[in-house]
Motif scaffolding. Structure first.
Motif, PDB file in Angstrom:
ATOM      1  N   ALA A 303       5.297 -11.910 -25.456  1.00  0.00           N
ATOM      2  CA  ALA A 303       6.564 -11.320 -25.890  1.00  0.00           C
ATOM      3  C   ALA A 303       7.729 -11.755 -25.011  1.00  0.00           C
ATOM      4  O   ALA A 303       8.873 -11.794 -25.462  1.00  0.00           O
ATOM      5  CB  ALA A 303       6.459  -9.794 -25.889  1.00  0.00           C
ATOM      6  N   VAL A 304       7.474 -12.078 -23.735  1.00  0.00           N
ATOM      7  CA  VAL A 304       8.536 -12.415 -22.788  1.00  0.00           C
ATOM      8  C   VAL A 304       8.478 -13.878 -22.380  1.00  0.00           C
ATOM      9  O   VAL A 304       9.493 -14.572 -22.338  1.00  0.00           O
ATOM     10  CB  VAL A 304       8.447 -11.513 -21.534  1.00  0.00           C
ATOM     11  N   GLN A 305       7.282 -14.364 -22.045  1.00  0.00           N
ATOM     12  CA  GLN A 305       7.135 -15.727 -21.545  1.00  0.00           C
ATOM     13  C   GLN A 305       6.978 -16.760 -22.653  1.00  0.00           C
ATOM     14  O   GLN A 305       7.276 -17.944 -22.446  1.00  0.00           O
ATOM     15  CB  GLN A 305       5.919 -15.811 -20.620  1.00  0.00           C
ATOM     16  N   GLY A 306       6.479 -16.338 -23.804  1.00  0.00           N
ATOM     17  CA  GLY A 306       6.242 -17.281 -24.894  1.00  0.00           C
ATOM     18  C   GLY A 306       7.540 -17.645 -25.600  1.00  0.00           C
ATOM     19  O   GLY A 306       8.206 -16.787 -26.183  1.00  0.00           O
ATOM     20  N   VAL A 307       7.922 -18.912 -25.537  1.00  0.00           N
ATOM     21  CA  VAL A 307       9.118 -19.388 -26.254  1.00  0.00           C
ATOM     22  C   VAL A 307       8.657 -20.264 -27.415  1.00  0.00           C
ATOM     23  O   VAL A 307       7.897 -21.211 -27.233  1.00  0.00           O
ATOM     24  CB  VAL A 307      10.075 -20.144 -25.311  1.00  0.00           C
ATOM     25  N   TYR A 308       9.108 -19.899 -28.602  1.00  0.00           N
ATOM     26  CA  TYR A 308       8.644 -20.562 -29.816  1.00  0.00           C
ATOM     27  C   TYR A 308       9.847 -20.864 -30.713  1.00  0.00           C
ATOM     28  O   TYR A 308      10.892 -20.217 -30.636  1.00  0.00           O
ATOM     29  CB  TYR A 308       7.670 -19.668 -30.597  1.00  0.00           C
ATOM     30  N   GLU A 309       9.664 -21.846 -31.599  1.00  0.00           N
ATOM     31  CA  GLU A 309      10.592 -21.995 -32.713  1.00  0.00           C
ATOM     32  C   GLU A 309      10.207 -20.919 -33.726  1.00  0.00           C
ATOM     33  O   GLU A 309       9.113 -20.951 -34.296  1.00  0.00           O
ATOM     34  CB  GLU A 309      10.478 -23.396 -33.334  1.00  0.00           C
ATOM     35  N   LEU A 310      11.091 -19.952 -33.923  1.00  0.00           N
ATOM     36  CA  LEU A 310      10.736 -18.750 -34.682  1.00  0.00           C
ATOM     37  C   LEU A 310      11.076 -18.833 -36.160  1.00  0.00           C
ATOM     38  O   LEU A 310      10.804 -17.900 -36.911  1.00  0.00           O
ATOM     39  CB  LEU A 310      11.417 -17.532 -34.050  1.00  0.00           C
ATOM     40  N   GLY A 311      11.687 -19.926 -36.595  1.00  0.00           N
ATOM     41  CA  GLY A 311      11.852 -20.139 -38.020  1.00  0.00           C
ATOM     42  C   GLY A 311      12.996 -19.356 -38.638  1.00  0.00           C
ATOM     43  O   GLY A 311      14.025 -19.081 -38.019  1.00  0.00           O
ATOM     44  N   SER A 312      12.776 -18.952 -39.898  1.00  0.00           N
ATOM     45  CA  SER A 312      13.862 -18.452 -40.746  1.00  0.00           C
ATOM     46  C   SER A 312      14.444 -17.113 -40.306  1.00  0.00           C
ATOM     47  O   SER A 312      15.439 -16.663 -40.890  1.00  0.00           O
ATOM     48  CB  SER A 312      13.371 -18.334 -42.190  1.00  0.00           C
ATOM     49  N   VAL A 313      13.872 -16.451 -39.315  1.00  0.00           N
ATOM     50  CA  VAL A 313      14.467 -15.209 -38.818  1.00  0.00           C
ATOM     51  C   VAL A 313      15.847 -15.468 -38.225  1.00  0.00           C
ATOM     52  O   VAL A 313      16.654 -14.547 -38.073  1.00  0.00           O
ATOM     53  CB  VAL A 313      13.552 -14.553 -37.752  1.00  0.00           C
ATOM     54  N   PHE A 314      16.163 -16.755 -37.914  1.00  0.00           N
ATOM     55  CA  PHE A 314      17.472 -17.105 -37.358  1.00  0.00           C
ATOM     56  C   PHE A 314      18.552 -17.200 -38.432  1.00  0.00           C
ATOM     57  O   PHE A 314      19.747 -17.258 -38.106  1.00  0.00           O
ATOM     58  CB  PHE A 314      17.371 -18.440 -36.617  1.00  0.00           C
ATOM     59  N   LYS A 315      18.186 -17.227 -39.698  1.00  0.00           N
ATOM     60  CA  LYS A 315      19.173 -17.465 -40.744  1.00  0.00           C
ATOM     61  C   LYS A 315      20.229 -16.369 -40.812  1.00  0.00           C
ATOM     62  O   LYS A 315      21.395 -16.642 -41.126  1.00  0.00           O
ATOM     63  CB  LYS A 315      18.463 -17.609 -42.093  1.00  0.00           C
ATOM     64  N   ILE A 316      19.845 -15.143 -40.506  1.00  0.00           N
ATOM     65  CA  ILE A 316      20.818 -14.052 -40.583  1.00  0.00           C
ATOM     66  C   ILE A 316      21.917 -14.227 -39.546  1.00  0.00           C
ATOM     67  O   ILE A 316      23.059 -13.809 -39.750  1.00  0.00           O
ATOM     68  CB  ILE A 316      20.102 -12.690 -40.421  1.00  0.00           C
ATOM     69  N   PHE A 317      21.612 -14.871 -38.404  1.00  0.00           N
ATOM     70  CA  PHE A 317      22.640 -15.126 -37.401  1.00  0.00           C
ATOM     71  C   PHE A 317      23.682 -16.115 -37.934  1.00  0.00           C
ATOM     72  O   PHE A 317      24.888 -15.941 -37.717  1.00  0.00           O
ATOM     73  CB  PHE A 317      22.014 -15.677 -36.112  1.00  0.00           C
ATOM     74  N   THR A 318      23.211 -17.138 -38.626  1.00  0.00           N
ATOM     75  CA  THR A 318      24.123 -18.135 -39.186  1.00  0.00           C
ATOM     76  C   THR A 318      25.046 -17.507 -40.221  1.00  0.00           C
ATOM     77  O   THR A 318      26.269 -17.715 -40.204  1.00  0.00           O
ATOM     78  CB  THR A 318      23.319 -19.283 -39.818  1.00  0.00           C
ATOM     79  N   VAL A 319      24.467 -16.730 -41.118  1.00  0.00           N
ATOM     80  CA  VAL A 319      25.262 -16.092 -42.174  1.00  0.00           C
ATOM     81  C   VAL A 319      26.226 -15.069 -41.576  1.00  0.00           C
ATOM     82  O   VAL A 319      27.397 -14.988 -41.987  1.00  0.00           O
ATOM     83  CB  VAL A 319      24.322 -15.441 -43.206  1.00  0.00           C
ATOM     84  N   ALA A 320      25.755 -14.282 -40.608  1.00  0.00           N
ATOM     85  CA  ALA A 320      26.625 -13.273 -39.993  1.00  0.00           C
ATOM     86  C   ALA A 320      27.807 -13.925 -39.286  1.00  0.00           C
ATOM     87  O   ALA A 320      28.943 -13.440 -39.371  1.00  0.00           O
ATOM     88  CB  ALA A 320      25.823 -12.424 -39.008  1.00  0.00           C
ATOM     89  N   GLN A 321      27.582 -15.029 -38.595  1.00  0.00           N
ATOM     90  CA  GLN A 321      28.688 -15.695 -37.916  1.00  0.00           C
ATOM     91  C   GLN A 321      29.693 -16.240 -38.920  1.00  0.00           C
ATOM     92  O   GLN A 321      30.910 -16.135 -38.713  1.00  0.00           O
ATOM     93  CB  GLN A 321      28.174 -16.832 -37.030  1.00  0.00           C
ATOM     94  N   ALA A 322      29.189 -16.813 -40.000  1.00  0.00           N
ATOM     95  CA  ALA A 322      30.102 -17.335 -41.018  1.00  0.00           C
ATOM     96  C   ALA A 322      30.923 -16.213 -41.650  1.00  0.00           C
ATOM     97  O   ALA A 322      32.113 -16.381 -41.937  1.00  0.00           O
ATOM     98  CB  ALA A 322      29.316 -18.093 -42.085  1.00  0.00           C
ATOM     99  N   MET A 323      30.320 -15.055 -41.870  1.00  0.00           N
ATOM    100  CA  MET A 323      31.074 -13.916 -42.399  1.00  0.00           C
ATOM    101  C   MET A 323      32.079 -13.411 -41.367  1.00  0.00           C
ATOM    102  O   MET A 323      33.193 -13.001 -41.721  1.00  0.00           O
ATOM    103  CB  MET A 323      30.115 -12.800 -42.819  1.00  0.00           C
ATOM    104  N   GLU A 324      31.712 -13.423 -40.092  1.00  0.00           N
ATOM    105  CA  GLU A 324      32.633 -13.003 -39.039  1.00  0.00           C
ATOM    106  C   GLU A 324      33.849 -13.926 -38.988  1.00  0.00           C
ATOM    107  O   GLU A 324      34.980 -13.480 -38.731  1.00  0.00           O
ATOM    108  CB  GLU A 324      31.909 -12.997 -37.686  1.00  0.00           C
TER     109      GLU A 324
END
Length: 593
Positions: A303-324
């Motif tokens: 949960a803390v040390q494991g760094v992964y490409e987490l996939g589509s869970v990042f899409k909401i950040f992109t959309v939220a920034q564009a709306m902002e």
């Protein structure tokens, strides 16, 4: 001048008068003795008076000192010997409700003075019987050699102590010892970390933290000035136990290699539960792997040390920034005609969604092409700045010594293609804790929160990352993902779950591309979506749902059902009442004939 006993003048006068001169001598003796007795009595009375005054003064001083000690703040006594004393005491660690997570147990150590043994062979045979891991021949060799001191066991139970007593050897001795005890076994093992012995003596041993919270707060836990005050964590022991049970079951059912989950208060950043599997028992902490991948060790905190490409869970950040930035709104139509070409790279969707989708449907159907086109409008510089404001560019500040090792992996050149791939969760690797903190900051009304394992008593207002209206729109979009999108198995009646799935191919260990049959499946959720209280992130490493004719590895089939069951189990423990719509009663009208 002493008076003579037989004064000549009186003697001559007495003889002249016919009296007995001995009477004069006797009378003088009596007077002299009385005078001597008076002086002796006066001397004794003086001595008794001095002695009485001395006792009186002593009692006054002692009584005054006792009164001072009784009214003063207790302090740890300091040894006058040269060198630092071994500090044995260690404060407890408790959860947010005061339940014990780590405490101390008084026990004993066993050591030997071979020169004092009468029958070394008998003592060795007795110890080998009590402690099967000890070799009798090795003990005899040690007891009959030149060594004058030998540790037998650093800590023993009361039953073992009595059994050693029964051996009856004067060369076997015991020393008081304090050991660290974790009464809940492996529950919250990665958070607590574990403890071991530092400096040791026959009369005491120094208990020091070796990992996790125990090491991070080692100074506080060992400081006598803390007066034994426990360290209060944000964890809830009951919720932690339920989360571990559900995640272990889901990991088994989904045939995953590993799993992790983070449950966080969306307003304070308090971590209510943090799970990493496989785990370990801190009472018997395993050794660090000397070869192979350290990520496969049970000591590794995914949960803390494991760094992964987490996939589509990042899409909401992109959309939220564009709306902002007022570039789009939930109803803006986005071009999803594919594939999207950039140089030699091709971006495709999992399904063909047609020529265009609304912004909401880009999230609901999880369109890579649509998200990439939105990211192109945002731009690389603004995207990097926004993700930095959510904490994705540096390790989390959570209170664990392992936290600095969970540093996100960023592209060396944040180019336009990096902007497009990062928009849907590829090209940037981060930990599940990063993701939980990012979702909490975005969905709590738009203010930054920092993850913490310490009990907080009020929300901490951070800097604003998006407007409240944008935060609310993002929550509605995530709710639609559960209602009619890729996370339909995440619905929990009464708790209005919102969330986003993410399925990312695992990179090969040699760096040559990605595996075709190994993924990291993630579901990042918020509940209740209409009045957000908690964020839950569940990640499965190499899951495979095999109930059908072909293995299904996407997060919608693997991570989502596990997260839904976790919410179903933990929400009532968190004091959340299910919101169940009550059907309207059929009206009955009384009429008279």
């Amino acid at each position: 001048m002493r008076t003579p006993l037989r004064p000549l003048a009186r003697i001559l006068k007495a003889r002249a008068q016919g009296e007995n001169p001995d009477v004069i001598e006797a009378e003088n003796k009596r007077l002299r003795h009385e005078e001597m007795a008076d002086k002796a009595r006066q001397r004794s009375e003086g001595r008794l008076l001095v002695l009485g005054l001395a006792f009186f003064c002593a009692f006054v001083v002692i009584g005054g000192r006792m009164g001072t000690l009784a009214s003063s703040v207790p302090q740890e006594p300091r040894a006058s010997a040269v060198g630092n004393p071994i500090i044995g005491q260690r404060s407890d660690i408790v959860d947010r409700n005061g339940r014990i997570l780590a405490t101390n147990l008084q026990t004993h150590s066993l050591y030997a003075h071979p020169q004092d043994m009468i029958d070394p062979a008998h003592a060795a045979a007795g110890l080998a019987e009590i402690f099967p891991e000890l070799d009798e021949e090795d003990l005899i060799e040690d007891f009959t050699g030149k060594r004058k001191f030998l540790w037998v066991r650093k800590q023993i139970s009361p039953e073992q102590m009595q059994a050693v007593h029964d051996i009856g050897s004067p060369g076997l001795l015991f020393g008081p010892r304090e050991m660290r005890l974790y009464p809940n076994g492996p529950i919250a093992a990665h958070v607590l970390g574990g403890a071991s012995y530092g400096r040791e003596g026959v009369a005491s041993a120094e208990v020091i933290g070796v990992a996790g919270i125990e090491r991070k707060f080692d100074t506080f836990l060992r400081d006598p000035a803390s007066e034994g005050a426990p360290l209060e964590l944000s964890l809830d022991l009951t919720v932690q136990a339920a989360a571990e049970e559900v995640l272990a079951g889901g990991m088994s059912i989904m045939n995953a290699k590993g799993a992790s989950s983070v449950l966080m208060d969306i307003h304070t950043g308090e971590i209510i539960s943090m799970v990493s599997l496989p785990d370990f028992d801190p009472n018997n902490r395993p050794q660090v792997l000397t070869k192979g991948d350290q990520a496969d060790s049970p000591l590794f905190n995914r949960a803390v040390q494991g760094v992964y490409e987490l996939g589509s869970v990042f899409k909401i950040f992109t959309v939220a920034q564009a709306m902002e930035l007022a570039l789009i709104n939930p109803d803006t139509m986005i071009d999803t005609q594919g594939p999207l070409t950039w140089g030699r790279f091709r971006i495709r969707d999992f399904h063909d969604y047609g020529p265009e989708l609304s912004t909401t449907d880009v999230i609901v159907k999880s369109s890579n092409i649509g998200t990439a086109r939105i990211a192109m409008q945002v731009g690389a510089e603004r995207q990097r700045e926004f993700l930095g404001s959510l904490g994705f560019l540096e390790p989390t500040g959570v209170e664990l010594v392992e936290a600095p090792t969970g540093k996100p992996l960023l592209p060396k050149n944040w180019s336009e293609i990096s902007t497009m791939t990062i928009s849907y969760g590829h090209g940037l690797s981060s930990s599940p804790l990063h993701l939980a903190a990012g979702y909490a900051s975005l969905l709590n009304g738009g203010t930054r929160v920092e993850p913490t394992l310490l009990r907080q008593h009020a929300p901490l207002q951070g800097e604003r990352v998006v407007r409240e209206a944008v935060s609310e729109r993002a929550r509605r979009m995530l709710r639609e993902v559960v209602v009619r999108g890729t996370a339909s198995f995440g619905e929990v009646p009464g708790y209005e779950v919102g969330g986003k799935t993410g399925t990312a191919d695992k990179p090969r260990t040699n760096g040559a591309g990605y595996y075709d049959d190994k993924v990291i499946a993630t579901f990042a959720s918020v509940f209740p979506a209409n009045d957000p209280k908690y964020v839950l992130v569940v990640t499965l490493d190499e899951p495979s749902e095999n109930s059908g004719s072909e293995p299904r590895r996407t997060a919608g089939w693997t991570a989502v059902p596990v997260a839904a069951e976790m919410i179903r189990r933990t929400a009532p423990l968190l004091g959340l009442r299910p919101q169940v719509d009550t059907p309207q009663s059929v009206g009955v009208t009384l009429t008279s004939n």
